[in-house]
Design a protein around this motif. Structure first.
Motif, PDB file in Angstrom:
ATOM      1  N   ALA A 180      28.142 -81.705  62.278  1.00 41.37           N
ATOM      2  CA  ALA A 180      28.126 -83.143  62.535  1.00 41.37           C
ATOM      3  C   ALA A 180      29.230 -83.781  61.705  1.00 41.37           C
ATOM      4  CB  ALA A 180      26.770 -83.731  62.159  1.00 41.37           C
ATOM      5  N   PRO A 181      29.712 -84.945  62.141  1.00 39.57           N
ATOM      6  CA  PRO A 181      30.716 -85.650  61.348  1.00 39.57           C
ATOM      7  C   PRO A 181      30.179 -85.960  59.946  1.00 39.57           C
ATOM      8  CG  PRO A 181      30.479 -86.666  63.504  1.00 39.57           C
ATOM      9  CD  PRO A 181      29.384 -85.666  63.373  1.00 39.57           C
ATOM     10  N   ASP A 237      29.015 -86.253  71.710  1.00 41.56           N
ATOM     11  CA  ASP A 237      30.288 -85.536  71.605  1.00 41.56           C
ATOM     12  C   ASP A 237      30.480 -84.882  70.247  1.00 41.56           C
ATOM     13  OD1 ASP A 237      31.074 -86.300  74.171  1.00 41.56           O
ATOM     14  OD2 ASP A 237      31.935 -88.181  73.452  1.00 41.56           O
ATOM     15  N   ASP A 238      29.698 -85.317  69.238  1.00 37.92           N
ATOM     16  CA  ASP A 238      30.022 -84.968  67.854  1.00 37.92           C
ATOM     17  C   ASP A 238      29.071 -84.006  67.165  1.00 37.92           C
ATOM     18  OD1 ASP A 238      32.099 -86.770  68.115  1.00 37.92           O
ATOM     19  OD2 ASP A 238      30.966 -88.425  67.259  1.00 37.92           O
ATOM     20  N   LYS A 247      24.259 -79.330  72.289  1.00 35.90           N
ATOM     21  CA  LYS A 247      25.168 -80.444  71.976  1.00 35.90           C
ATOM     22  C   LYS A 247      24.386 -81.749  72.017  1.00 35.90           C
ATOM     23  CE  LYS A 247      29.265 -80.817  72.279  1.00 35.90           C
ATOM     24  NZ  LYS A 247      30.257 -81.089  71.262  1.00 35.90           N
TER      25      LYS A 247
END
Length: 72
Positions: free
Chosen positions: A36-37, A16-17, A13
């Motif tokens: 990933a965003p 958070d994303d 990780k």
């Protein structure tokens, strides 16, 4: 540089994303999956460096053109 050892199926990780999962590893190749965003661009390093170089060259061309028009 942080160096981690992971097995197939294990995840790393980042914040958070972002998740990086080891899909498979054999011989000298590792296949990874990256979650990933959408607003975060993910590139191979050699491709990222090529894009940066091309952007710098394009910006030089534009700067030269702007200077040309300023002289007139």
């Amino acid at each position: 540089m942080l160096v981690l050892t992971r097995k197939n199926g294990e995840t790393i990780k980042i914040g958070d994303d972002i998740e990086i999962t080891i899909i498979s590893a054999k011989n000298d190749q590792v296949k990874i999956g990256i979650k990933a965003p959408k607003n975060i661009e993910v590139f191979r390093k050699e491709l990222y460096e090529q894009i940066q170089s091309e952007n710098q060259e394009a910006s030089k061309d534009i700067s030269g053109l702007l200077n040309f028009f300023k002289k007139e």
